[in-house]
Scaffold this active site. Structure first.
Site, PDB file in Angstrom:
ATOM      1  N   THR A 132      14.730  -1.456  -5.351  1.00  0.00           N
ATOM      2  CA  THR A 132      13.903  -1.414  -4.151  1.00  0.00           C
ATOM      3  C   THR A 132      14.695  -1.575  -2.858  1.00  0.00           C
ATOM      4  O   THR A 132      15.715  -2.282  -2.832  1.00  0.00           O
ATOM      5  CB  THR A 132      12.843  -2.539  -4.211  1.00  0.00           C
ATOM      6  OG1 THR A 132      12.290  -2.745  -2.910  1.00  0.00           O
ATOM      7  CG2 THR A 132      13.431  -3.861  -4.680  1.00  0.00           C
ATOM      8  N   GLU A 134      13.820  -3.430  -0.621  1.00  0.00           N
ATOM      9  CA  GLU A 134      13.754  -4.854  -0.280  1.00  0.00           C
ATOM     10  C   GLU A 134      15.096  -5.546  -0.504  1.00  0.00           C
ATOM     11  O   GLU A 134      15.375  -6.589   0.080  1.00  0.00           O
ATOM     12  CB  GLU A 134      12.692  -5.554  -1.125  1.00  0.00           C
ATOM     13  CG  GLU A 134      11.284  -5.469  -0.587  1.00  0.00           C
ATOM     14  CD  GLU A 134      11.067  -6.348   0.628  1.00  0.00           C
ATOM     15  OE1 GLU A 134      11.285  -7.560   0.529  1.00  0.00           O
ATOM     16  OE2 GLU A 134      10.675  -5.828   1.691  1.00  0.00           O
ATOM     17  N   TYR A 155      10.916 -12.101  -4.566  1.00  0.00           N
ATOM     18  CA  TYR A 155      10.814 -10.769  -5.184  1.00  0.00           C
ATOM     19  C   TYR A 155      12.146 -10.037  -5.084  1.00  0.00           C
ATOM     20  O   TYR A 155      12.677  -9.519  -6.081  1.00  0.00           O
ATOM     21  CB  TYR A 155       9.707  -9.971  -4.488  1.00  0.00           C
ATOM     22  CG  TYR A 155       9.699  -8.493  -4.799  1.00  0.00           C
ATOM     23  CD1 TYR A 155       9.142  -8.011  -5.979  1.00  0.00           C
ATOM     24  CD2 TYR A 155      10.260  -7.562  -3.905  1.00  0.00           C
ATOM     25  CE1 TYR A 155       9.142  -6.648  -6.271  1.00  0.00           C
ATOM     26  CE2 TYR A 155      10.258  -6.202  -4.188  1.00  0.00           C
ATOM     27  CZ  TYR A 155       9.693  -5.747  -5.370  1.00  0.00           C
ATOM     28  OH  TYR A 155       9.699  -4.402  -5.654  1.00  0.00           O
ATOM     29  N   LYS A 159      14.808  -8.875  -7.980  1.00  0.00           N
ATOM     30  CA  LYS A 159      15.176  -7.456  -8.130  1.00  0.00           C
ATOM     31  C   LYS A 159      16.693  -7.260  -7.998  1.00  0.00           C
ATOM     32  O   LYS A 159      17.252  -6.309  -8.527  1.00  0.00           O
ATOM     33  CB  LYS A 159      14.432  -6.611  -7.084  1.00  0.00           C
ATOM     34  CG  LYS A 159      12.946  -6.394  -7.416  1.00  0.00           C
ATOM     35  CD  LYS A 159      12.771  -5.303  -8.474  1.00  0.00           C
ATOM     36  CE  LYS A 159      11.328  -4.914  -8.663  1.00  0.00           C
ATOM     37  NZ  LYS A 159      11.151  -3.818  -9.626  1.00  0.00           N
TER      38      LYS A 159
HETATM   39  P1  NAP Z   1       2.259  -1.695  -9.104  1.00  0.00           P
HETATM   40  O1  NAP Z   1       1.238  -0.677  -8.744  1.00  0.00           O
HETATM   41  O2  NAP Z   1       2.087  -3.116  -8.670  1.00  0.00           O
HETATM   42  O3  NAP Z   1       2.408  -1.671 -10.706  1.00  0.00           O
HETATM   43  C1  NAP Z   1       3.113  -2.659 -11.396  1.00  0.00           C
HETATM   44  C2  NAP Z   1       2.982  -2.421 -12.875  1.00  0.00           C
HETATM   45  O4  NAP Z   1       3.675  -3.451 -13.582  1.00  0.00           O
HETATM   46  C3  NAP Z   1       1.528  -2.484 -13.399  1.00  0.00           C
HETATM   47  O5  NAP Z   1       1.385  -1.538 -14.437  1.00  0.00           O
HETATM   48  C4  NAP Z   1       1.442  -3.895 -13.954  1.00  0.00           C
HETATM   49  O6  NAP Z   1       0.463  -4.057 -14.950  1.00  0.00           O
HETATM   50  C5  NAP Z   1       2.828  -4.017 -14.555  1.00  0.00           C
HETATM   51  N1  NAP Z   1       3.229  -5.409 -14.812  1.00  0.00           N
HETATM   52  C6  NAP Z   1       3.212  -6.455 -13.957  1.00  0.00           C
HETATM   53  N2  NAP Z   1       3.708  -7.559 -14.541  1.00  0.00           N
HETATM   54  C7  NAP Z   1       4.023  -7.194 -15.817  1.00  0.00           C
HETATM   55  C8  NAP Z   1       4.557  -7.892 -16.930  1.00  0.00           C
HETATM   56  N3  NAP Z   1       4.854  -9.203 -16.868  1.00  0.00           N
HETATM   57  N4  NAP Z   1       4.763  -7.207 -18.092  1.00  0.00           N
HETATM   58  C9  NAP Z   1       4.443  -5.898 -18.190  1.00  0.00           C
HETATM   59  N5  NAP Z   1       3.911  -5.187 -17.162  1.00  0.00           N
HETATM   60  C10 NAP Z   1       3.722  -5.834 -16.000  1.00  0.00           C
HETATM   61  O7  NAP Z   1       3.705  -1.243  -8.593  1.00  0.00           O
HETATM   62  P2  NAP Z   1       4.217   0.204  -8.113  1.00  0.00           P
HETATM   63  O8  NAP Z   1       3.980   0.324  -6.664  1.00  0.00           O
HETATM   64  O9  NAP Z   1       3.736   1.228  -9.039  1.00  0.00           O
HETATM   65  O10 NAP Z   1       5.792   0.015  -8.294  1.00  0.00           O
HETATM   66  C11 NAP Z   1       6.442   0.316  -9.522  1.00  0.00           C
HETATM   67  C12 NAP Z   1       7.784  -0.390  -9.565  1.00  0.00           C
HETATM   68  O11 NAP Z   1       8.599   0.052  -8.487  1.00  0.00           O
HETATM   69  C13 NAP Z   1       7.733  -1.912  -9.435  1.00  0.00           C
HETATM   70  O12 NAP Z   1       8.781  -2.431 -10.219  1.00  0.00           O
HETATM   71  C14 NAP Z   1       8.023  -2.152  -7.963  1.00  0.00           C
HETATM   72  O13 NAP Z   1       8.566  -3.442  -7.787  1.00  0.00           O
HETATM   73  C15 NAP Z   1       9.000  -1.043  -7.678  1.00  0.00           C
HETATM   74  N6  NAP Z   1       9.038  -0.535  -6.323  1.00  0.00           N
HETATM   75  C16 NAP Z   1       7.902  -0.124  -5.713  1.00  0.00           C
HETATM   76  C17 NAP Z   1       7.955   0.429  -4.449  1.00  0.00           C
HETATM   77  C18 NAP Z   1       6.730   0.916  -3.740  1.00  0.00           C
HETATM   78  O14 NAP Z   1       6.790   1.105  -2.511  1.00  0.00           O
HETATM   79  N7  NAP Z   1       5.635   1.179  -4.438  1.00  0.00           N
HETATM   80  C19 NAP Z   1       9.204   0.551  -3.797  1.00  0.00           C
HETATM   81  C20 NAP Z   1      10.350   0.137  -4.461  1.00  0.00           C
HETATM   82  C21 NAP Z   1      10.271  -0.392  -5.730  1.00  0.00           C
HETATM   83  P3  NAP Z   1      -1.090  -4.394 -14.571  1.00  0.00           P
HETATM   84  O15 NAP Z   1      -1.702  -3.073 -14.170  1.00  0.00           O
HETATM   85  O16 NAP Z   1      -1.607  -4.954 -15.846  1.00  0.00           O
HETATM   86  O17 NAP Z   1      -1.050  -5.377 -13.431  1.00  0.00           O
HETATM   87  N1  GDD Z   2       0.513  -6.661   2.285  1.00  0.00           N
HETATM   88  C1  GDD Z   2       0.330  -6.860   3.578  1.00  0.00           C
HETATM   89  N2  GDD Z   2      -0.884  -7.287   4.023  1.00  0.00           N
HETATM   90  N3  GDD Z   2       1.364  -6.617   4.434  1.00  0.00           N
HETATM   91  C2  GDD Z   2       1.138  -6.798   5.757  1.00  0.00           C
HETATM   92  C3  GDD Z   2      -0.101  -7.224   6.256  1.00  0.00           C
HETATM   93  C4  GDD Z   2      -1.150  -7.498   5.348  1.00  0.00           C
HETATM   94  O1  GDD Z   2      -2.256  -7.885   5.715  1.00  0.00           O
HETATM   95  N4  GDD Z   2      -0.008  -7.285   7.612  1.00  0.00           N
HETATM   96  C5  GDD Z   2       1.225  -6.911   7.939  1.00  0.00           C
HETATM   97  N5  GDD Z   2       1.938  -6.614   6.823  1.00  0.00           N
HETATM   98  C6  GDD Z   2       3.353  -6.212   6.790  1.00  0.00           C
HETATM   99  C7  GDD Z   2       4.222  -7.038   5.856  1.00  0.00           C
HETATM  100  O2  GDD Z   2       4.572  -8.277   6.454  1.00  0.00           O
HETATM  101  C8  GDD Z   2       5.415  -6.090   5.671  1.00  0.00           C
HETATM  102  O3  GDD Z   2       6.303  -6.221   6.743  1.00  0.00           O
HETATM  103  C9  GDD Z   2       4.768  -4.699   5.750  1.00  0.00           C
HETATM  104  O4  GDD Z   2       3.437  -4.891   6.290  1.00  0.00           O
HETATM  105  C10 GDD Z   2       4.652  -3.997   4.404  1.00  0.00           C
HETATM  106  O5  GDD Z   2       4.043  -4.888   3.494  1.00  0.00           O
HETATM  107  P1  GDD Z   2       3.573  -4.390   2.031  1.00  0.00           P
HETATM  108  O6  GDD Z   2       2.697  -3.210   2.152  1.00  0.00           O
HETATM  109  O7  GDD Z   2       3.044  -5.594   1.308  1.00  0.00           O
HETATM  110  O8  GDD Z   2       4.918  -3.857   1.376  1.00  0.00           O
HETATM  111  P2  GDD Z   2       6.389  -4.475   1.316  1.00  0.00           P
HETATM  112  O9  GDD Z   2       7.252  -3.636   2.206  1.00  0.00           O
HETATM  113  O10 GDD Z   2       6.399  -5.929   1.520  1.00  0.00           O
HETATM  114  O11 GDD Z   2       6.772  -4.224  -0.216  1.00  0.00           O
HETATM  115  C11 GDD Z   2       6.511  -2.963  -0.832  1.00  0.00           C
HETATM  116  O12 GDD Z   2       7.620  -2.110  -0.668  1.00  0.00           O
HETATM  117  C12 GDD Z   2       8.823  -2.553  -1.305  1.00  0.00           C
HETATM  118  C13 GDD Z   2       9.903  -1.508  -1.003  1.00  0.00           C
HETATM  119  O13 GDD Z   2      10.434  -1.737   0.269  1.00  0.00           O
HETATM  120  C14 GDD Z   2       6.205  -3.223  -2.309  1.00  0.00           C
HETATM  121  O14 GDD Z   2       5.751  -2.020  -2.898  1.00  0.00           O
HETATM  122  C15 GDD Z   2       7.427  -3.697  -3.064  1.00  0.00           C
HETATM  123  O15 GDD Z   2       7.154  -3.742  -4.460  1.00  0.00           O
HETATM  124  C16 GDD Z   2       8.572  -2.683  -2.800  1.00  0.00           C
HETATM  125  O16 GDD Z   2       9.738  -3.099  -3.452  1.00  0.00           O
END
Ligand code: NAP
Ligand code: GDD
Length: 326
Positions: A132, A134, A155, A159
């Site tokens: 990520t 992050e 987190y 990671k």
């Molecule tokens: P998400 O929608 O939160 O999905 C997370 C998945 O992990 C769900 O299927 C969840 O199952 C499963 N899970 C959680 N804890 C688990 C455990 N202990 N054992 C087995 N499964 C578990 O996340 P996403 O946005 O699709 O992201 C996918 C991956 O990419 C994550 O690793 C995230 O950290 C990473 N990532 C995401 C982003 C982003 O912007 N979306 C960016 C960079 C990296 P349940 O449905 O049962 O909760």
């Molecule tokens: N969730 C959330 N809720 N975020 C908020 C809010 C709120 O009400 N208000 C402001 N924010 C700001 C957070 O402080 C952060 O700076 C930004 O919005 C994005 O927050 P999120 O959407 O929660 O995503 P993230 O950037 O912290 O994390 C996501 O992206 C990562 C990759 O950069 C997640 O998907 C992580 O799993 C992923 O690794």
């Protein structure tokens, strides 16, 4: 034709559901890990679910958990997957401040567990780790594969362990293991408590008259938001390369939370200032101020490029929530 068997952890999540669709369209046999839950947790994949009793099913679900290394080893030994995509995680940054130890166990130690499962099962598989942006934390943008990792949350720290474990299994055991350092990617399937989806759902509810206000935390942070449906292809591409490596995947464009909210409200002809308020409970103990990726390596080596930019993404997410009955 050679075997194409994928194992996806996190298949019920946003990315897992798009990746499963994508791999099925490429004729893979797809196996997904799901968690036992007292309520159904498969809503994102129900449309592709196939009854195992039907003729030639290609999607199979298995109970498990990333912190159950023994179960993972048994499963991987049984399935002999040719590709493993580790997408499972406690993926919410703010929640990781409330559950730091659990997040470390799942997102850090759990990844070592799956890598060990692959090694001890002696399967010939390729491995993708969902790393990520992050990881970059306080390192200023633009961030690329050479930028320093400065994690700012439990987190991100977990990671970071997973990132280096993946590199170590590559170097120590010759595993074809790659890290996708993905910047934020969103979609109508995004979890409802991440900021973009929280905004698009609130805008739709306000437009429909069922809600008045949207409460957010920090509006100043900048993120590089892309479209999740496009990003899963980059994961697959990494595993099709002759050699494993680590890649930044991003649009290369940043926007603030305020910018995204303004675009979403304006798409529904609403005045954002009338409906948006700050609630300090959404502020984090440490914030990541600005993430903007430099995806040059992915473009050059994977020939992958993001098509949908954040303005279009905001519109498509609002449109989807406007159409939804929930
Ligand atoms: P998400 O929608 O939160 O999905 C997370 C998945 O992990 C769900 O299927 C969840 O199952 C499963 N899970 C959680 N804890 C688990 C455990 N202990 N054992 C087995 N499964 C578990 O996340 P996403 O946005 O699709 O992201 C996918 C991956 O990419 C994550 O690793 C995230 O950290 C990473 N990532 C995401 C982003 C982003 O912007 N979306 C960016 C960079 C990296 P349940 O449905 O049962 O909760
Ligand atoms: N969730 C959330 N809720 N975020 C908020 C809010 C709120 O009400 N208000 C402001 N924010 C700001 C957070 O402080 C952060 O700076 C930004 O919005 C994005 O927050 P999120 O959407 O929660 O995503 P993230 O950037 O912290 O994390 C996501 O992206 C990562 C990759 O950069 C997640 O998907 C992580 O799993 C992923 O690794």
């Amino acid at each position: 034709m050679s075997r194409k068997v994928a194992f996806i952890t996190g298949i019920t999540g946003q990315d897992g559901s798009y990746l499963a669709e994508f791999l099925l369209s490429k004729d893979y046999e797809v196996h997904g890990l799901i968690r036992r839950s007292s309520t159904f947790n498969t809503s994102r994949i129900d449309h592709i679910y196939q009854d195992p009793h039907t003729e030639n099913p290609r999607l199979f679900l298995h109970f498990g958990d990333l912190i159950d290394g023994v179960g993972l080893t048994t499963l991987i030994r049984e399935l002999q997957p040719t590709e493993v995509y580790n997408l499972a995680a406690q993926s919410h940054v703010q929640v990781s401040f409330s559950m730091p130890q659990y997040t470390g166990q799942v997102d850090g130690v759990g990844v070592v567990g799956i890598l060990e499962a692959i090694r001890s099962a002696e399967v010939n598989t390729r491995f993708y780790q969902a790393s990520t942006s992050e990881l970059f934390g306080s390192t200023p943008p633009p961030q690329n594969e050479e930028s320093s990792f400065r994690p700012r949350s439990p987190y991100a720290a977990a990671k970071l362990m997973a990132y280096w474990a993946t590199v170590n299994y590559r170097e120590a055991y010759g595993l074809h293991a790659s890290n996708g350092i993905l910047f934020n990617h969103e979609s109508p399937r995004r979890g409802e408590t991440f900021v973009t989806r929280k905004i698009s759902r609130a805008v739709a509810a306000i437009a429909k008259g069922s809600k008045e206000k949207l409460f957010l935390g920090n509006l100043e942070s900048v993120r590089d938001w892309g479209y999740a449906k496009e990003y899963v292809e980059s994961m697959w591409l990494m595993l099709q390369q002759d050699s494993p490596s680590d890649y930044v995947v991003a649009t290369g464009v940043g926007a603030s939370v305020r910018d995204f909210a303004k675009a979403a409200f304006s798409h529904a002809d609403l005045d954002w200032e009338e409906h948006l308020e700050i609630d300090k409970k959404y502020l984090r103990p440490t914030e990541v101020d600005s993430l903007i990726g430099d995806p040059s390596k992915a473009k050059k080596l994977l020939r992958w490029e993001a098509k949908t930019k954040w303005q279009e993404l905001a519109k498509l997410m609002v449109d989807s929530d406007l159409q939804s009955k929930n």
